[in-house]
Motif scaffolding. Structure first.
Motif, mmCIF file in Angstrom:
data_model
loop_
_atom_site.group_PDB
_atom_site.id
_atom_site.type_symbol
_atom_site.label_atom_id
_atom_site.label_comp_id
_atom_site.label_asym_id
_atom_site.label_seq_id
_atom_site.Cartn_x
_atom_site.Cartn_y
_atom_site.Cartn_z
ATOM 1 N N LYS A 260 4.702 -0.804 -6.086
ATOM 2 C CA LYS A 260 4.097 0.385 -5.448
ATOM 3 C C LYS A 260 3.898 0.180 -3.988
ATOM 4 C CE LYS A 260 3.093 2.338 -9.728
ATOM 5 N NZ LYS A 260 3.369 3.612 -10.001
ATOM 6 N N ILE A 261 3.820 -0.680 -3.584
ATOM 7 C CA ILE A 261 3.442 -0.923 -2.074
ATOM 8 C C ILE A 261 4.891 -0.635 -1.611
ATOM 9 C CG2 ILE A 261 3.713 -3.638 -1.700
ATOM 10 C CD1 ILE A 261 1.100 -1.415 0.212
ATOM 11 N N LYS A 262 5.902 -0.829 -2.166
ATOM 12 C CA LYS A 262 7.364 -0.602 -1.614
ATOM 13 C C LYS A 262 7.482 0.857 -1.354
ATOM 14 C CE LYS A 262 9.669 -3.724 -3.986
ATOM 15 N NZ LYS A 262 10.813 -4.601 -4.505
ATOM 16 N N LEU A 263 7.117 1.519 -2.408
ATOM 17 C CA LEU A 263 6.973 3.076 -2.827
ATOM 18 C C LEU A 263 6.342 3.629 -1.444
ATOM 19 C CD1 LEU A 263 8.274 5.303 -4.324
ATOM 20 C CD2 LEU A 263 6.080 5.338 -5.757
ATOM 21 N N VAL A 273 2.004 -3.426 7.261
ATOM 22 C CA VAL A 273 1.390 -3.689 5.866
ATOM 23 C C VAL A 273 0.369 -4.788 5.692
ATOM 24 C CG1 VAL A 273 1.776 -3.723 3.333
ATOM 25 C CG2 VAL A 273 3.521 -2.518 4.797
ATOM 26 N N ALA A 274 -0.870 -4.456 5.319
ATOM 27 C CA ALA A 274 -1.876 -5.623 5.136
ATOM 28 C C ALA A 274 -2.355 -5.803 3.575
ATOM 29 C CB ALA A 274 -3.100 -5.224 6.153
ATOM 30 N N ILE A 275 -2.884 -7.070 3.711
ATOM 31 C CA ILE A 275 -3.484 -6.959 2.198
ATOM 32 C C ILE A 275 -5.060 -7.253 2.425
ATOM 33 C CG2 ILE A 275 -1.767 -7.673 0.674
ATOM 34 C CD1 ILE A 275 -1.992 -10.581 1.216
ATOM 35 N N VAL A 288 5.183 -13.505 -0.860
ATOM 36 C CA VAL A 288 6.122 -12.215 -1.124
ATOM 37 C C VAL A 288 5.897 -11.290 0.141
ATOM 38 C CG1 VAL A 288 6.624 -10.465 -2.713
ATOM 39 C CG2 VAL A 288 6.278 -12.475 -3.800
ATOM 40 N N LEU A 289 4.645 -11.012 0.485
ATOM 41 C CA LEU A 289 4.376 -10.058 1.409
ATOM 42 C C LEU A 289 5.064 -10.440 2.832
ATOM 43 C CD1 LEU A 289 3.054 -7.168 2.374
ATOM 44 C CD2 LEU A 289 1.106 -8.455 3.060
ATOM 45 N N PHE A 296 12.662 -6.655 4.665
ATOM 46 C CA PHE A 296 12.515 -5.395 4.969
ATOM 47 C C PHE A 296 12.334 -4.945 6.350
ATOM 48 C CE2 PHE A 296 11.278 -5.523 0.288
ATOM 49 C CZ PHE A 296 12.502 -5.067 -0.259
ATOM 50 N N GLY A 297 11.952 -5.613 7.238
ATOM 51 C CA GLY A 297 11.486 -5.584 8.510
ATOM 52 C C GLY A 297 10.178 -4.983 8.914
#
Ligand code: KG4
Ligand code: ZN
Length: 344
Positions: A260-263, A273-275, A288-289, A296-297
């Protein structure tokens, strides 16, 4: 004027089962004390009534300790920030009432913080080892009560792009752990055993949910039926395969989150992108992040452990940012069990 002055803010967090107090000075955390409530482990989950009673016992010593560790006097405080919601009503009321009384007693302003904003704004705590995300960025907020992909356009401009339709990811971890006979909160234990297991040992199907929303209740049921069946065949199945079961559950959860985050990155064209939230303490999610930077840059933002699970440091930074924004509350403010991320 404010820039040359030291602004001290006390943050108070009591939304669920951790009582926490922190002191922040101009965005830098001076203390962040958390009292975990052990009482819930024997019940396999948080018992709301016991949680509020434990908050009542903990709140004074926790705040005193935070002030002491920060090496300040309560008279130095410029404002009090507290979690208004979302969370358990009885728990929230303890922090809210205490914050109100203290602000009246010290005659300093009161700042009502949204817990979900707090999790995200923890990324803005001043720390030489952490870089802050630029606006706009995406945040995967994952906790015991929430699973959301949020677009953050400014400190207080947040939009939910997708969220869970049923259980939160933290619940998926905790309920799976319970099925395996592990104590609450099971998330950190599943994480620990997963490190020793084979993630491909058992296969669990991923739910089919449109867009950027999530679903975790089907996975929990699939795990329950799988374990029941296997234990019928071999009563020692769990003990003999604990690491592999945990690794397989974790693998599935991580796949669901990252699909989902990739989408979301693709659709929004935002690759910062943060968590945030308790589940962002998870070692595999962090690994993984981080790996997506090279793959993916993306530029990724991973909070320090102490700012992942519920803590008052995140409430204090949100309070400080609101202080700079003159965003105060009056003493008629009430706690609220439900509050969306874009609400005050
Ligand atoms: O943010 P948080 O402290 O409380 C809520 O606002 O809900 O999140 C608590 C959740 C629990 O479900 C706990 O099991 C989970 O975070 N958690 C983890 C890990 N550490 C905490 N889940 C997976 N792996 C971890 N290492
Ligand atoms: Zn939380």
């Amino acid at each position: 004027m404010i820039k040359n002055k030291s602004i001290y803010i006390l943050g108070i967090e009591s939304s669920c089962d951790d009582t926490s107090a922190a002191i922040i000075c101009n965005g830098k955390i001076l203390s962040n004390v958390v009292a975990n409530q052990e009482i819930h482990a024997q019940y396999g989950g948080v018992v709301p009534e016991l949680a509020s009673r434990a908050h009542q016992q903990n709140i004074v010593p926790v705040i005193q300790q935070a002030i002491q560790q920060a090496n300040i006097d309560k008279k130095d405080l410029n404002a009090i920030a507290f979690t208004r919601g979302p969370g358990l009503m009885g728990s929230l009321l303890v922090g809210t009432s205490f914050a109100k009384s203290l602000s009246l007693g010290l005659n300093i302003p009161l700042i009502a913080v949204n817990h979900m904003q707090g999790h995200i704004l923890a990324h803005f705590i001043e720390d030489e080892n952490q870089h802050k995300p630029p606006f706009p960025f995406l945040c995967l907020t994952i906790s015991g009560g929430h699973t959301q992909i949020v677009k953050i356009s400014d400190y207080f401009t947040m939009e939910v792009l997708g969220e869970t339709l049923d259980d939160a990811v933290g619940e998926a971890y905790d309920k799976s752990a319970k099925i395996l006979g592990l104590p609450y909160p099971g998330g950190p234990l599943v994480d620990k055993y997963a490190k020793l297991g084979n993630p491909k040992a058992f296969k669990f199907t991923k739910p089919k949910v449109d867009g950027l929303n999530f679903s975790f209740s089907g996975l929990k049921t699939a795990i329950l039926y799988f374990i029941q069946k296997k234990v019928k065949e071999n009563t020692n199945f769990i003990e003999e395969n604990l690491n592999d079961i945990c690794a397989s559950i974790q693998y599935t959860i991580v796949e669901i989150l990252f699909d989902k985050i990739k989408l979301a990155v693709k659709q929004s064209e935002i690759n910062h992108v943060a968590i945030a939230g308790g589940v962002s303490a998870n070692s595999e999610i962090r690994r993984v992040l981080k790996s997506y930077e090279a793959k993916f840059g993306w530029t990724t933002y991973i909070p320090k452990f102490e700012y992942t699970t519920d803590n008052a440091g995140m409430i204090a930074i949100a309070g400080y940012l609101m202080y700079l924004d003159n965003n105060f509350s009056n003493d008629t403010i009430t706690a609220t069990a439900r509050l969306k991320v874009n609400e005050k």
